[in-house]
Structure formats: structure tokens, C-alpha cells
Design an enzyme around this catalytic site. Sequence first.
Site, PDB file in Angstrom:
ATOM      1  N   SER A 147     126.522  66.352  57.182  1.00  0.00           N
ATOM      2  CA  SER A 147     127.110  67.607  57.382  1.00  0.00           C
ATOM      3  C   SER A 147     128.354  67.177  57.065  1.00  0.00           C
ATOM      4  O   SER A 147     129.579  65.947  58.061  1.00  0.00           O
ATOM      5  CB  SER A 147     126.295  68.635  58.290  1.00  0.00           C
ATOM      6  N   LYS A 148     129.112  68.433  57.546  1.00  0.00           N
ATOM      7  CA  LYS A 148     130.873  68.405  57.391  1.00  0.00           C
ATOM      8  C   LYS A 148     131.022  68.457  59.196  1.00  0.00           C
ATOM      9  O   LYS A 148     131.825  67.179  59.794  1.00  0.00           O
ATOM     10  CB  LYS A 148     130.825  69.505  56.929  1.00  0.00           C
TER      11      LYS A 148
END
Length: 504
Positions: A261-262
Site C-alpha cells: 500500500s501507499k
Amino acid sequence: MSNVRVRFAPSPTGYLHVGGLRTALYNYLFAKKNNGTFILRIEDTDQKRFVAGAAENLIKTLSAMGIQHDEGIFLSGDTLISKGECGPYAQSERLEIYKTHIKKLIDSHKAYYCFCSVGRLAALREEQIQNKLSAKYDKFCLSLSPEAIEESLAANEPYVVRLNVDENRGDIVFEDTVRGKVTIHAKDVDDQVLIKSDGFPTYHLAVVIDDHLMGITHVIRGDEWISSTPKHVLLYEAFGWEAPVFAHLPLLLNPDKSKLSKRQGDVAAEDYLEKGYLKETLINFVALLGWNPGQGNTQEIFSLDELVERFDLAQVHKAGAVFDLKKLDWMNTEYVKRLTPEELYERGMPFLEVKEFYKAWNSQQSTINEEEKIEFVKRVLTIERERLTKLSDIGDNNPFFFVSELSYDAALLHWKQNAKEMTKEALEKAHKILSGLNDTDWVKKETIEKVLMEAAGEQRGDFLWPLRVALTGAQRSPSPFEVAWVLGKDASLKRLEKAIKLVS
Ligand code: GLU
């Protein structure tokens, strides 16, 4: 050309996700290995997610990585153009094609109009939640009479078109090259929307029509799409088309095994290029996220050509692949080491010339010409190359190369508890030796090393430490031979003279 045709079909959301880079790469490798065709299609039917310039950016990033497609959307200057027999290759330009095809499905009762209001659907969902049932449309509009449908259409009532899933058709089974046999019960599949109320096709409809019309033989895509595949299989059946081979690539994970994920770092491939990771590294690294050359083979460094030769879809793993930044750093160091000083200069200079310390140094160099500056930077890079992680780190660990005047604490010049006099003696001796070298001696760092090592004899620390600090002003640095070689005779002697003054 063989008949293998694969595609990378990103939705242009603004950047190329590293997972997308891997999908593109595996498709590219598979096409090249099989003498096939690699197509780039842009899936831009979701108007809400439209981002201006995103498709252009995707194409630029792919070509910066060296992953070149054969057919599909290309950039000509600043304009997007389609090249190939099966275009257009942007879904937003294919709306007529989807309309013709959906009509065929409606006419053959494989799909139907649904005029249900948002309110009715919400109530239905509520009821299903109460009864602990999964979300599924209840086929209410399937029984509408042709007249009722005509009337609603004529009255411009909003509608969607749904696939008519036959609950009694038995299991939906498909063979996935990575996952093996996948079986889903037809009764668990919803009458999915094929045409949305804005008139645009859903992903499911567009992807199946396009893959079929573009002659795609193998659909290679991320694992997150595997739950859509049964719907696609049903659509292929509804159209009476043969489905392609499917291969779903394993999920990318953070080191803690959560989905990449970011939040835990960058996911945009272009950010890694901007940070000074080499494209060769990124390709190699991403290739190993879910694939390796097979049992017992521990090779980790692969050029793109080698990957083309070795890649095998059948060896792609099922288990999620951890995106390990430490490994990426290690790999980049390996690739940087392999660059020649000239290549490193060409590729590293854009990262160096924007740094404040470099700009300041550059503006103070009135006594040397451009060529000498280039030579100087190349020497710095030769020294830094072995320990450089990213191109953006150039110069950061050795700031003493890019200052005209060093400032440091004189106490640092003394090796261990050595007295001032000893340090001074060492510095004077070094000054004398280096003064005696001529320009030819300075060409090779090995020559400098040889004379200084001879002079050091057994007393290495006593002699080399003060010299190294005089040249760098730093606690840690590359060896004094290397630093002297980079600085050149005049600057090295000047730094020694300053140190002698400090201990006098
Ligand atoms: N447009 C989808 C995406 O954004 C493509 C999925 C597929 O390859 O079928 O990844």
C-alpha cells in the site's frame, strides 16, 4: 510472428503502480519469448476516475523502463495515437463497438434491461443483509414484457443492462496458469451490470469484447482480477467465443505481509526512477516479484534480454511476493557498480547538478574549465561507485569534494592519543611526498597509493589518518589515496598546508 497476443490494459489513474509495471513486464517477456505481440490498451471508461495526462505518463514511464509495446496506443509528440489493425485502443473510443455487441446479447436474451431505482436496490440489499445473504440482484426486470421495456426506454427512464446468469448452468470452471483449476458455483455469481446508467460499459463487458476482438490469446494480470474472471468466462460463453488462457499474478506484499500500500512506501514506478534507481534494477527487481528461474538456481541479476530468454509463465508463484526495499537497494548498488565512469556520469549528472552543494561548488570554480570539471566529477563518481545505493545519493556521503575550504576540528587530525608533533611530522612528510609527484603520477590512483603506502610502512594509522583528515575533514571517508587522486595535486597540497598550520 506467432499468434501469441497479450496486452497490458491499465486504467489511467495518474501513475504506473509497481504492480502494473510487473504486469506489463511479464506480458512483454511472454510476448518476446514467444515471438508474439504485446499490446497496450487504455481502459478509460470510468469517467469518474479520469485523470488528464495519465495515459501519456504511463506510456512515458513504460518506455523509460525499456518495455516497448508493438501495438496499441503510442505517443507521437504530445498526441496519443493508435497503431495496429484492432484499434482504436482506448476504450473511450470504442463505445459504438460495445453498443453493437450488447445489442446482440439483449436480442439473444443473454442480457436484459434493468430499470430498478436506487431505492429498490437499496431495499433489496437491506433485506439480504437481514437474511445474511450475499449481495445479488433478484432478476426482477428479467420478467418485464417487451412492451414495458419499450415504454420505459421511450420515456428515457434511466437503466442499466445486466448479464442474465443461468443459475442452473452448473459450476463455472477455468484453468489458471498460475493458480491451477478454479471452480465457482454459478448461483454465487450476480447478474452483473454490463452497461452502466451513464451508457458506458463496465470493465467486465469492455475487457471481454476487447480481448476477443484484439485476438488476445493470454490474459496475464494481477491477482486482484481473479474474482472477475468467472464473470468473464460467462460473458465469453454468452457471446459464443472461446476464452483466452488466464494467468493471475501473485499479490505484492509489504514486508509485514499486508497488501502493498501507499502507506508503507512509494508504489509509483516513476517515483523510483526519480529517486535514482536504475531502470535495469527496477526491471530486474520487479521480474523477481513472483518468478525465479527455478529450483536450485540462485542467480538474482538478470538483464532484460536474459529475462526474455529465461522467463516462463509456468514458473510464476502462487504465493504473494514481498516488495523488499532492502533488496531493491542492494540490487541497485550492484547495477551502479557495473556502470562505466562515463555511463555513471551521463546518468548521475542530472541528480548531481540540482544539488545546492554542487551548484555552489560549480559557481566557485573560476580556475578550471568545463572539461576539467567533468573530469573531476568523473573521478568523484569512480570513487563513489562502489558504495552508491541510488543516483540521487551522489556526493551526499563525501561533501568534502565539493567545498573550496574545509572546516573541521583540529583535534580530529590526531591519530588516537598521538602528540601534536607526531601529527605535524606526518602531515609534512605527506606534503613532501605528494609535492614530489608529477602530473603523470597523478593520472592513476594506484601510483599515489603506492608511494604513500611505502612511506607509511608499519605506522599506517600514525601517517595515513592525519593525511586523510587533512584532505577530507571527516571522521570517515574513502582512502586518502583516492581522495588525493580526485582533488588533484594543487588542492591536496593546499589542504595539507592548512592542516599543518592548524597543528603548528
Ligand atoms: N483496467 C484494469 C486495470 O486497471 C485491467 C485489468 C485486466 O487486465 O483485465 O488494471
